[in-house]
Scaffold this motif. Sequence first.
Motif: not given
Lengths: 297, 460
Positions: B253-262
């Motif tokens: 879900t949207w929370r995986a946007r963290d992977y982009y920031l990483q």
Amino acid sequence: METVRRLYPASLDRKAREEIFGWILILPALLIILSLILYPIFYNIYLSFFNVNLDGGNTYIGLDNYKDVVLDPFFWNSVITTILYVIFTTIGTTFMGLIVAMAMNKTFPLRWLVRSLILLPYVAPVISVVFAWQFIFDPVNGIFMDVTVNKLHLFADRFNLIGSPKAAVWVAILFSIWKNFPFSYLMILSRLQAIDKNLFEAAEIDGADSWQKFKAITFPEIYFVMGAIVLLRIIWNFNKFEEVFLLTRNVKVLSIYTYFKAFTGTMEMGQGAAIAVIQFSLLISFIFIYVKKVLKW
Amino acid sequence: MRKIVFITFMCVLLLLPLTGVFANGQKEAAASGPVSFDFWTTETQSNRMATIQVLIDTFTALNPDISINLVAVDENDMAANVQTAAAAGTLPGMFEAGAETAVAFGADNILDTDAATKIIKGIGVDKYYAGTLKLLETSSKGTYYALPYHGWIQGIWYRSDWFKKAGLKPPATWEDTLKAAKYFYKPDENQYGILVGTKAEGYTEQCFTPIAMSNDAALFNKDGKLIFDSPNMKQAVEYYAELAKYTPPGPQTWRARDYYLQGKLAMFYYSTYIMDDLALQDVAEGSLTGENFKNLKGSSFDPDLVKNTGFAPIMTHKQPAGFGVVVALGLFKQKNPAVTSAVEKFINYLYTQNAYITFLHMAPGGMNPVLKSIATNPLFQNDPKGIFKHYGPQKMAEIIQGLNNIETFSIVDGKRMVAASQISAKQIIPQMIYKITQEGMNVDKAMTWANSEMEKIAKQ
């Protein structure tokens, strides 16, 4: 005595007065049980015969909800998942509790500290340990994947252990065993401590080995405690919601399946009620058989 | 015994005047009409709730007869909670939620559309961006289910530096997006091609909608007939399922946007809410975990990420399509008219310049105004986080303009399809996508299931 007498007509004899007094004492508890447990149960049974419309105006549809539920393959998947979950978590928590209790019944340095630490998973708030588990098993950043895939090369690819519908049930089982075994441990340990030590000494004099001592003394002594623990665990885990739901929504045990059916999507509340009635009936039937055969009441 | 009777008598005598005062006080209060109501908001983050609470405190200080209880409700639970509250007769005074959810409530006949329309007309219909009002208009022209308050647009955010190096085109078409997703998908290196929603949540539908619309696929035709099982929709579902193969493992879900920031993702569908996470270290920190896990790859803030990130808000296949959400304020029908008038008063306050700008500054870029005068207001453009400065007023104006052109499944050729909003509120499409991508159900079977669920709603 004067006060008690004043509450009832003087014509009542002592036995009748005591009976009335008994009813007065249990009345608050009875009212709470009636309003918070029996009323919702009966209302739920009532709803299961209706097409529930939240705007009002429920329509009586007889047994149609039950028919729809029984013919739904997702329901049977959910029954199988629940049985799997209950069997493995019950066996797991009981055995783990037994082994740890036996170990903690021996004397060793700092035993008091270890005994207390073992209780931590049970007393920790479920939401905080769920977050920890989710982070451990995160497919991209979690330590589990890092160790098993990158360091030890046990698996070829990273995967989402908690998210995958097939694997998640095993994680939920493991989580439940880890979280709840301290309860079994505590109950069994307290019973173990109460066993007369003379029995073991006598057995040793007769040349009994550890297994024989366990079989002939320990097990019969803890049989009914374990029987009660198994019963409680089955009841609790058959209805388990929060641990599974917070950890992963993919494990559709009956309580979670009911929630999804009743409160998400097209919100089939009548069918949700029917599933709850079926779940309740299954559990009650099981308890009757268990209490009679295993606990020999 | 006499002593006890005497003391009791004296106590009663002493208390009598006090009860009189108290009763009078109650009468006075009743005359001036103290009212209280609940405000259900989907802004569940603690800092946003704190800001809204400040606005409430200011309003209630100015209006001591009104008290407001702020309640945070997850956007995915809002529809279910409101329906159960409606059944129990405990609806809150007002809510803040996406326009589709608001229309679904309107279709259930639990909204006070007269009050909402009155407030809109009071503020001035021409003061709003017309596109945002259109999303909340009922089937009779000029009346509205709820009031548009703020909104965001969504698109694919991508690593423009990676794309440039690989010689790939920005992800603006089906072909280019899939090609890039495949190219950047390197699970051995813990790097993934794209993030699209695969969990049975609202985010998944937000990702799917522009893909379906770009293939000219709709839920209903202009005559209101359900056409979900069309070949165009099937193509869109199949394409989405293909894209989903290049997301990080498992339901996302949207929370995986963290992977982009990483630095572990090449592309991700997201709203303009991401703008502050990309640009500001203190905002991004919540996603980076650098403080606790210094050895984790990508755990530190990348100051160049903001300039190495591109944004593709329009997806094109058979036709171009964008997506966004207008968030609305709505009034539930009340038995007590005093509550409705208190809610009206509070909503009017929320539209006043200072309150409105304070609200929007909770998430610059994510919360964009629906009133033209606020969009061009220098106070609004001078946000405390400096997002306007980072992205420039031109980019921000484009985003706000995009808000005016949002298209959804629930408006076909200008006609309101109420059932489409109900389908959206009940998350049928996300459930279908979950079944396909996570449970391995084939597309035809999953679409048949979704179609039957949608038919149930369309028949109601």
